[in-house]
Design a protein around this motif. Sequence first.
Motif, short mmCIF file in Angstrom:
data_model
loop_
_atom_site.label_atom_id
_atom_site.label_comp_id
_atom_site.label_asym_id
_atom_site.label_seq_id
_atom_site.Cartn_x
_atom_site.Cartn_y
_atom_site.Cartn_z
N ASP A 137 -12.96 -78.93 12.78
CA ASP A 137 -13.93 -78.46 11.79
C ASP A 137 -13.78 -79.18 10.46
OD1 ASP A 137 -11.44 -77.06 11.78
OD2 ASP A 137 -12.28 -75.61 10.37
N LYS A 138 -12.68 -79.90 10.29
CA LYS A 138 -12.45 -80.66 9.05
C LYS A 138 -13.01 -82.09 9.13
CE LYS A 138 -8.28 -78.08 7.78
NZ LYS A 138 -8.36 -77.12 8.90
N VAL A 139 -13.41 -82.51 10.32
CA VAL A 139 -13.98 -83.85 10.49
C VAL A 139 -15.41 -83.84 9.96
CG1 VAL A 139 -14.64 -85.64 12.13
CG2 VAL A 139 -12.54 -84.32 12.49
N LYS A 140 -15.74 -84.82 9.13
CA LYS A 140 -17.08 -84.89 8.56
C LYS A 140 -17.92 -85.91 9.34
CE LYS A 140 -15.96 -83.30 3.94
NZ LYS A 140 -16.16 -83.49 2.48
N ALA A 141 -18.96 -85.39 9.95
CA ALA A 141 -19.88 -86.22 10.72
C ALA A 141 -21.31 -85.85 10.32
CB ALA A 141 -19.66 -86.02 12.21
N ASP A 142 -22.27 -86.63 10.78
CA ASP A 142 -23.66 -86.35 10.45
C ASP A 142 -24.21 -85.15 11.21
OD1 ASP A 142 -24.15 -88.42 8.55
OD2 ASP A 142 -24.16 -89.86 10.19
N PHE A 143 -23.63 -84.87 12.36
CA PHE A 143 -24.03 -83.67 13.11
C PHE A 143 -22.92 -83.29 14.06
CE2 PHE A 143 -25.62 -87.28 15.55
CZ PHE A 143 -25.29 -86.97 16.86
N LEU A 144 -22.97 -82.04 14.51
CA LEU A 144 -21.95 -81.50 15.41
C LEU A 144 -22.61 -81.08 16.72
CD1 LEU A 144 -19.02 -80.50 15.91
CD2 LEU A 144 -19.71 -78.32 14.87
N TRP A 145 -21.95 -81.45 17.82
CA TRP A 145 -22.44 -81.18 19.18
C TRP A 145 -21.33 -80.43 19.91
CZ3 TRP A 145 -23.29 -85.90 22.94
CH2 TRP A 145 -23.85 -85.47 24.15
N ILE A 146 -21.63 -79.20 20.35
CA ILE A 146 -20.62 -78.33 20.94
C ILE A 146 -21.07 -77.87 22.34
CG2 ILE A 146 -19.58 -76.02 20.80
CD1 ILE A 146 -18.21 -77.56 18.80
N PRO A 147 -20.18 -77.94 23.34
CA PRO A 147 -20.50 -77.35 24.64
C PRO A 147 -20.02 -75.90 24.74
CG PRO A 147 -18.48 -78.64 24.81
CD PRO A 147 -18.92 -78.70 23.36
N ARG A 148 -20.86 -75.05 25.29
CA ARG A 148 -20.43 -73.71 25.70
C ARG A 148 -21.33 -73.25 26.83
NH1 ARG A 148 -19.16 -68.05 22.42
NH2 ARG A 148 -17.19 -67.73 23.50
N TYR A 149 -20.72 -72.98 27.99
CA TYR A 149 -21.50 -72.81 29.20
C TYR A 149 -21.75 -71.36 29.61
CZ TYR A 149 -20.26 -77.75 29.85
OH TYR A 149 -20.08 -79.09 29.69
N LYS A 158 -24.82 -68.31 26.68
CA LYS A 158 -23.74 -67.90 25.77
C LYS A 158 -23.63 -68.93 24.66
CE LYS A 158 -19.14 -65.87 25.67
NZ LYS A 158 -17.97 -65.45 26.47
N LYS A 159 -24.13 -68.59 23.49
CA LYS A 159 -24.20 -69.53 22.38
C LYS A 159 -22.82 -69.83 21.81
CE LYS A 159 -28.84 -68.12 20.95
NZ LYS A 159 -29.67 -67.57 19.85
N PRO A 160 -22.65 -70.99 21.17
CA PRO A 160 -21.38 -71.31 20.50
C PRO A 160 -21.09 -70.31 19.38
CG PRO A 160 -22.73 -73.28 20.75
CD PRO A 160 -23.60 -72.12 21.11
N ASP A 161 -19.82 -70.08 19.14
CA ASP A 161 -19.41 -69.22 18.03
C ASP A 161 -19.51 -69.93 16.69
OD1 ASP A 161 -18.78 -67.13 19.74
OD2 ASP A 161 -16.69 -67.74 19.95
N PHE A 162 -19.71 -71.25 16.73
CA PHE A 162 -19.69 -72.05 15.51
C PHE A 162 -21.07 -72.64 15.23
CE2 PHE A 162 -15.82 -72.88 18.10
CZ PHE A 162 -14.98 -71.99 17.43
N LEU A 163 -21.34 -72.88 13.96
CA LEU A 163 -22.57 -73.56 13.59
C LEU A 163 -22.52 -74.98 14.12
CD1 LEU A 163 -22.95 -72.40 9.87
CD2 LEU A 163 -24.22 -71.56 11.85
N CYS A 164 -23.57 -75.39 14.83
CA CYS A 164 -23.63 -76.75 15.35
C CYS A 164 -25.10 -77.16 15.44
CB CYS A 164 -22.93 -76.87 16.70
SG CYS A 164 -23.65 -75.85 18.01
N ASP A 165 -25.32 -78.44 15.70
CA ASP A 165 -26.68 -78.99 15.72
C ASP A 165 -27.21 -79.21 17.13
OD1 ASP A 165 -26.87 -79.46 12.75
OD2 ASP A 165 -25.08 -80.62 13.21
N LEU A 166 -26.30 -79.51 18.06
CA LEU A 166 -26.65 -79.61 19.47
C LEU A 166 -25.72 -78.69 20.27
CD1 LEU A 166 -27.12 -83.46 20.11
CD2 LEU A 166 -28.90 -81.70 20.20
#
Length: 348
Positions: A137-149, A158-166
């Motif tokens: 969460d400390k890595v700075k990128a232009d967007f965040l992509w998280i898997p949660r199945y 089942k949505k990710p627990d974290f704010l993400c873009d994809l």
Amino acid sequence: MKSLIVDISHHQPSNKINWAKAAKEVALFIIRVQYGSNTIDREYKNHVAHCKKYGIPFGHYAYGRFVSVVDAKVEANDFLNRIDKEAKFLVLDVEELTTPKNQIVQASQAFIDVCKNAGWKTGLYTGHHFYKPNGMDKVKADFLWIPRYGVNDGTANKKPDFLCDLWQYTEKGKVSWYPSYLDLNNLHGTKSLEWFIGNMKIAEAPKTQVKSEIVKKPSGNSFIKTFQKWLNSTYKAGLVVDGIYGDKTKTEAIKALQTELNKQFGAKLVVDGKWGPKTKSAIRTVKKGAKGNITRIIQGMLYCLGYNPKGFDGIFGNGCESAVEIFQDDNNLTSDGLVGKDTFDEMF
């Protein structure tokens, strides 16, 4: 309407995809290029060729296998040498600790920074279980992509627990144009599909003229040393002048800002070097034409974060404004050159 966002690698052979059908359903393919530096994806050129033939937008991702910060930069440059220049964006995929745990954030950031400094919109993909425990969460990128199945039955349940873009919501997606399972993804944040498939930053002008002069961040960076020396002489910060931007330098920069907010605006902040709501609420917007120590802090932070304000003189001129605009653009802020609460928040 095309809505599918699908990531593919050589595990999905190009000759098994009905590309004509896929073109009617897929809004975006995200194509793997490499698994570390030494394993080039066997199908990525075929996938790219078919995407171009059928007019399907695509991005690229690299699975990270680097073992150090230096190795991460090597992998990033290998990635840049292999990607197709018509890709819309790049992604670093980090799912395991191939580096020591205390280096994974720095190494991942180094990889992303190499890509961003080359002008590419660059995101981070990392595991839901891996994200917080390993500090991603400390890595700075232009967007965040998280898997949660969730139950992983091909539906988004089942949505990710974290704010993400994809959100990669399944690895068992079924479609009519491929005979086996696929990874399927949804837009999950505020970024639109157009944000992902629109023009790359590398094509924007005139900002690229400044972007080409962005300062990189090697150990011993003379600009960071200048900032550290100034913090020591002006605020008795007690920093080791090593040209390395770390937590101590950031803390002392926040202390300096708190001191100036108290002095110039009567903010009555505790000078503790902690970036919190009270400090943020005391911010006054700084813009072109401003002079003084707050501008010096802004210039110093820009240098620390890899942007060139064209001076460390406490004068908010054209170079500083351009660097702020690029910083804002890279961090999905309004690119207006004004340093207010949100821009300071992203800096710290």
